[in-house]
Design an enzyme around this catalytic site. Structure first.
Site, PDB file in Angstrom:
ATOM      1  CB  SER A   1      14.789 -84.004  41.767  1.00  0.00           C
ATOM      2  OG  SER A   1      15.186 -84.761  40.640  1.00  0.00           O
ATOM      3  CB  SER A   2      15.878 -79.867  37.632  1.00  0.00           C
ATOM      4  OG  SER A   2      16.446 -78.942  38.523  1.00  0.00           O
ATOM      5  CB  SER A   3      11.981 -80.806  34.415  1.00  0.00           C
ATOM      6  OG  SER A   3      11.745 -81.391  33.166  1.00  0.00           O
TER       7      SER A   3
END
Length: 349
Positions: free
Chosen positions: A68-70
């Site tokens: 889950s990206s920033s």
């Protein structure tokens, strides 16, 4: 993001990459719920898979392959994409499903989101996450590089994996005036957000509005192995390898466009080791080592191609241009390939 919370898309056990230094920390909702919640609602990347699922996530496991990206990076890409209610969106890389849910919220009930994930296990978990929050995008297991022609054409294409070469299928499947946003990761530095607009003639033009770093598309992952047959040459250079390793984003784009080379580096105490590689030939690479107090630095060159000379010459060409920043560069993508330019599409570099 208030309307579509992040936590339903984060597993109970994962690895958070905290802060700018991306310090690894295992988060376990059952054993330490406070730390888990703090990480989920920080700006941290949350790693949800390593080694393409071949190993479990453990402390120091390394090799992250899905995450889950920033949230701030996701917000940047969605801002550049600017999806509107009622639009049709293609997402490349479902991951946890969170961005598919965000996109579904943004385009509303009259819009349609199609999301493609190459990893079956990741896709199955994303489907469960999305079902649990009552969101139903059209999910596909497959290679996102091919897009999904059966559901084209799209108003927006949102790419959640690093790309070195933009697949023309994405341009073909986007209607004229449509927008494609992707993390351009040519192998120098962390990556650059790229916003392309598709023209009526099937050509896409766009610029690099800011930073974006994502895990690479699986079919475009960089070389890992660098075989050494012992036949390399020992040379020296007066150019500090830090000039290349810590170059500004504009310089990194220029070096990538001019050379097509890949650069990686590692800090070890007060020393810096930098590798320059030919992505088309793993047997051609150069290592440059920095140590404090030196006026000349060691260079080990494997193969006849002078990679260090090429990459530094490209850097100094960028200096001669007046050190243009990232936002002065752009890209044009046609059926025949892609070209990076400075200031306008006629200034191909």
């Amino acid at each position: 993001m208030r309307a579509v919370p992040r936590h339903p898309f984060i597993p109970a056990y994962a690895q958070a990459l905290l802060g700018a230094a991306e310090i690894e920390q295992i988060i376990d909702r059952d054993a330490d719920p406070g730390t888990w919640w703090d990480a989920v609602y920080s700006d941290s990347v949350i790693v949800t898979q390593v080694a393409d699922g071949a190993r479990a996530i453990t402390p120091g496991a390394g090799d992250p392959t899905s995450s889950s990206s920033s949230p701030s990076t996701i917000a940047d890409l969605l801002g550049w994409l600017d999806p509107q209610p009622g639009q049709r969106v293609l997402e490349i890389g479902t991951g946890t499903g969170w961005t598919a849910a965000l996109l579904s919220h943004l385009v509303g009930g009259r819009g349609e989101v199609t999301s493609i994930e190459i990893d079956r296990a990741v896709a199955e978990q994303a489907a469960k996450n999305l079902a649990a929050v009552g969101v139903q995008p059209h999910l596909i297991v497959g290679d996102g590089a091919a897009g999904c022609a059966a559901r084209a054409s799209y108003d927006r294409v949102h790419v959640t994996c690093g790309v070195r070469t933009v697949p023309y299928a994405w341009i073909e499947q986007t209607r004229p005036g449509g927008v494609i946003v992707l993390p351009y990761c040519p192998g120098l530095g962390n990556g650059h957000g790229l916003r392309l607009t598709v023209m009526p003639d099937g050509v896409a033009h766009g610029r690099f509005p800011g930073f974006a770093a994502y895990m690479m598309m699986r079919s475009q992952r960089p070389l890992d192995a660098m075989p050494d047959d012992g036949g390399g040459r020992d040379l020296t250079t007066r150019i500090d390898p830090g000039v290349v390793a810590y170059a500004p984003a504009g310089a990194l784009l220029a070096m990538a466009a001019l050379t097509g080379l890949q650069v990686t580096f590692r800090e070890q105490g007060d020393r810096l080791f930098l590798w320059v590689m030919d992505q088309a030939d793993p047997g051609v690479w150069t290592l440059v080592a920095h140590a404090p107090g030196l006026t000349e630095y060691e260079v080990y060159q494997l193969g006849e191609r002078p990679l260090w000379d090429e990459i530094t010459e490209a850097y100094f060409r960028w200096v001669e241009w007046g050190e243009p920043a990232r936002d002065r560069f752009g890209m044009t993508v046609t059926r025949d390939g892609q070209r990076i330019w400075l200031d306008d599409p006629g200034g191909v570099i």
